[in-house]
Design an enzyme around this catalytic site. Structure first.
Site, mmCIF file in Angstrom:
data_model
loop_
_atom_site.group_PDB
_atom_site.id
_atom_site.type_symbol
_atom_site.label_atom_id
_atom_site.label_comp_id
_atom_site.label_asym_id
_atom_site.label_seq_id
_atom_site.Cartn_x
_atom_site.Cartn_y
_atom_site.Cartn_z
ATOM 1 N N ASP A 139 13.982 -2.533 12.509
ATOM 2 C CA ASP A 139 12.813 -1.722 12.865
ATOM 3 C C ASP A 139 12.390 -2.005 14.317
ATOM 4 O O ASP A 139 11.216 -2.307 14.580
ATOM 5 C CB ASP A 139 11.659 -1.996 11.909
ATOM 6 C CG ASP A 139 10.572 -0.933 11.990
ATOM 7 O OD1 ASP A 139 10.868 0.177 12.483
ATOM 8 O OD2 ASP A 139 9.429 -1.200 11.568
ATOM 9 N N LYS A 156 -1.246 -12.987 9.494
ATOM 10 C CA LYS A 156 -0.995 -11.738 8.779
ATOM 11 C C LYS A 156 -1.245 -11.994 7.294
ATOM 12 O O LYS A 156 -0.706 -12.958 6.724
ATOM 13 C CB LYS A 156 0.434 -11.261 9.006
ATOM 14 C CG LYS A 156 0.772 -10.992 10.462
ATOM 15 C CD LYS A 156 2.194 -10.491 10.621
ATOM 16 C CE LYS A 156 2.371 -9.119 10.041
ATOM 17 N NZ LYS A 156 3.714 -8.552 10.322
ATOM 18 N N GLY A 161 -2.119 -2.550 9.164
ATOM 19 C CA GLY A 161 -0.926 -1.737 8.981
ATOM 20 C C GLY A 161 -0.907 -1.147 7.595
ATOM 21 O O GLY A 161 -1.921 -1.120 6.890
ATOM 22 N N GLY A 162 0.249 -0.684 7.193
ATOM 23 C CA GLY A 162 0.358 -0.089 5.876
ATOM 24 C C GLY A 162 0.456 -1.096 4.760
ATOM 25 O O GLY A 162 0.418 -0.722 3.581
ATOM 26 N N PHE A 163 0.581 -2.393 5.092
ATOM 27 C CA PHE A 163 0.760 -3.407 4.063
ATOM 28 C C PHE A 163 -0.317 -4.485 4.088
ATOM 29 O O PHE A 163 -0.526 -5.159 3.091
ATOM 30 C CB PHE A 163 2.139 -4.073 4.219
ATOM 31 C CG PHE A 163 3.263 -3.104 4.194
ATOM 32 C CD1 PHE A 163 3.751 -2.621 3.001
ATOM 33 C CD2 PHE A 163 3.850 -2.660 5.370
ATOM 34 C CE1 PHE A 163 4.805 -1.720 2.967
ATOM 35 C CE2 PHE A 163 4.901 -1.757 5.352
ATOM 36 C CZ PHE A 163 5.386 -1.282 4.145
ATOM 37 N N GLY A 164 -0.969 -4.704 5.220
ATOM 38 C CA GLY A 164 -1.957 -5.766 5.304
ATOM 39 C C GLY A 164 -2.717 -5.735 6.608
ATOM 40 O O GLY A 164 -2.661 -4.760 7.374
ATOM 41 N N GLY A 201 -6.303 -5.953 13.754
ATOM 42 C CA GLY A 201 -5.357 -4.878 13.499
ATOM 43 C C GLY A 201 -5.061 -4.739 12.026
ATOM 44 O O GLY A 201 -5.399 -5.613 11.207
#
Length: 541
Positions: A179, A73, A48-51, A46
């Site tokens: 969040d 992560k 995401g917007g950061f890693g 997977g």
């Protein structure tokens, strides 16, 4: 604006605003955490917007399979969310902390991932930060979309109770998640959508936006509009407080309520017809809609469910949230009781002593049972009678109540009166009191004092060496004892000078002798010296 959900962009890697995505690390790369444990990377599962997220194993001698127990992560070292998440796990999500809290709550498990490891790694001259957590199954967001944007009531009730336990644990550590959404709620196993799904455990993940709502001295941070963090989170579920840039316990509960409504209705009133928000959505407009809807919860429920009758539990839940103050502690047990209908939670959490609280209906059923043992009134202790609901009333007691006086009570308990704080209650908009100054000087203060001392000492030496008659300069850093010693030295020096002058005192014969030795041109100067005997003493010296 907040980034879109990851399930909407399964293939395209898009970096968040102000961040950059890391390079792909090869499978088999060995990472070392801060405790020295080694981890072997597997395939990426997977992004995401950061890693990115990779499969991982603590057995570095074997390739990482699909059934591994851990994930890692990874983000570039300059990105901030993973740094915040690592700090949350280290401070609040160690396995021992979670086990102790579950023991107090009489639970087998709570939906918080445990901290497994973290550290830094260098690959191709680039520095990365990584975090190791347990691996879970499918997230609720994907399950919601794959099922036609609908979830069953039993599954929603189960998720609500489990997330309320998770949020209670997070809040007990002084953090707000900030969040809560379906893509951040992971199920324990990859179950199919069947009757077993309601019994599966759910875990709340992704603490990149975790916010410490308590200060270092334990006080709750006041409400404050912060433009830098305004509209933080996922815009569909952002709470009204988060739109202002501040977070609290009630903000997490409000965000969870929006998720429950979306799972029940398919979409929220401020979403598009097909669900979600367009990339050009204005956060301020979404904020205004939420404020207007929650002014009247009943009309809000009608807008969500339209022609259908809204469930009573979600209506009561949202009414409770709208009446909750910013710094108030929520009644988690009452909120959980709203979703415990027709559910068997012993398989999820284990047996508890009691799930009821003062706001639930379970107490009334318990009081109506005839087989319960009658409780006897408490015995007097230290001449004070503790009044309970079973204490028999009498005329004497009624008379004592009529003659009740606060003066006698306060006079009887002076130590309790002394414990009452005399400070006025702080306003929710005023900052908490600052901690008292340190009793000892800091290193910086000591350095400043030393520099002041050196300046004063240098000034004394300079004036002493300049043949000045002013020897009474007193340094600012001198203590009273040092001043006394200096004064004694000055007196001794004056007495010594007087003794020397007396020994060299001029007589008539000496004056005549000096006149004979001096030339005639110096008569005027001699007359001046005669009028000032101290001058002769100086010459004689």
């Amino acid at each position: 604006m907040a980034p879109r959900r990851a399930e909407e962009f399964p293939l395209k890697r898009v970096a968040a605003l102000g961040c950059r995505l890391p390079s792909r690390l090869p499978a088999g790369e060995i990472l070392t955490d801060i405790t020295g444990n080694l981890w072997r990377l597997g395939n990426s599962i997977g992004c995401g917007g950061f890693g990115d997220v990779y499969l991982a194993s603590n057995d570095i001698h074997k390739s990482v399979g699909q059934n591994t127990k851990y994930v890692i992560k990874i983000e570039p070292h300059n990105n901030g969310p993973l740094f915040v998440e690592m700090n949350f796990y280290i401070r609040a999500a160690r396995k021992q902390m979670i086990d102790e809290w579950c023991k107090i709550q009489n639970l087998r498990q709570v939906g918080i991932p445990s901290y497994e490891g973290s550290g830094s790694h260098i690959y191709k001259n680039e520095r990365y930060r990584f975090l190791v957590i347990p691996r879970y199954g499918q997230d609720v967001g994907k399950l919601f979309i794959s099922n036609g944007r609908k979830l069953s009531k039993k599954l929603i009730n189960s998720l609500a109770v489990q997330m309320l336990y998770a949020l209670e644990y997070i809040h007990s550590k002084g953090y707000a998640h900030s969040d809560v959404k379906g893509s951040n709620i992971l199920l324990k196993k990859n179950y199919d959508y069947s009757s077993e799904l309601e019994k599966t455990r759910a875990f709340l993940v992704d603490y990149g936006l975790a916010y410490r709502f308590r200060t270092s001295n334990g006080a709750h941070k006041p409400f404050f509009h912060d433009e830098r963090r305004a509209h933080e989170g996922t815009l569909e579920f952002t709470s009204r407080d988060a739109h202002h840039g501040t977070h609290s316990r009630r903000g997490d509960l409000e965000t969870l309520g929006y998720n429950l409504l979306q799972w029940l209705c398919g979409k929220l009133p401020w979403e598009d017809d097909n669900g979600g928000l367009s990339p050009s959505a204005n956060p301020d407009e979404i904020h205004d809609k939420k404020e207007n809807y929650l002014l009247d919860v009943d009309s809000f429920m009608k807008a969500c469910f339209q022609d259908k009758k809204p469930p009573e539990n979600i209506t009561n839940y949202m009414k409770y949230i709208t009446n909750l103050k910013f710094e108030s502690e929520p009644d988690y047990a009452y909120l959980r009781s709203l979703f415990r209908q027709d559910m068997s939670f012993e398989s999820l959490f284990g047996k508890r002593k009691s799930f009821a609280n003062e706001n639930s209906a379970a107490i009334e059923k318990r009081n109506n049972r005839p087989n319960l043992r009658e409780r006897k009134p408490c015995k007097p202790l230290n001449r004070e009678i503790r009044i309970t609901r079973n204490t028999p009333s009498s005329v004497e007691q009624d008379k004592e109540i009529d003659d009740f006086r606060w003066e006698e009570v306060l006079a009887r308990h002076p130590d309790r009166l002394a414990k009452i704080s005399a400070q006025p209650p702080s306003s929710p908009l005023t900052p908490p009191p600052s901690p008292p100054p340190p009793t000892l000087p800091t290193y910086a203060m000591l350095a400043v004092l030393q520099r002041m001392k050196e300046r004063q000492t240098g000034l004394v030496r300079q004036r002493t060496n300049s043949k000045s008659s002013d020897n009474e300069l007193k340094a600012k850093w001198m203590t009273p004892a040092m001043e006394e010693v200096a004064l004694l030295r000055k007196k001794n020096q004056e007495q010594l000078d007087n003794n020397v002058n007396e020994t060299k005192r001029l007589t008539r014969s000496r004056v005549a002798q000096l006149k004979r030795k001096r030339p005639s041109s110096g008569k005027q100067q001699e007359s001046k010296n005669i009028s000032n005997p101290n001058a002769f003493s100086c010459c004689a010296a």
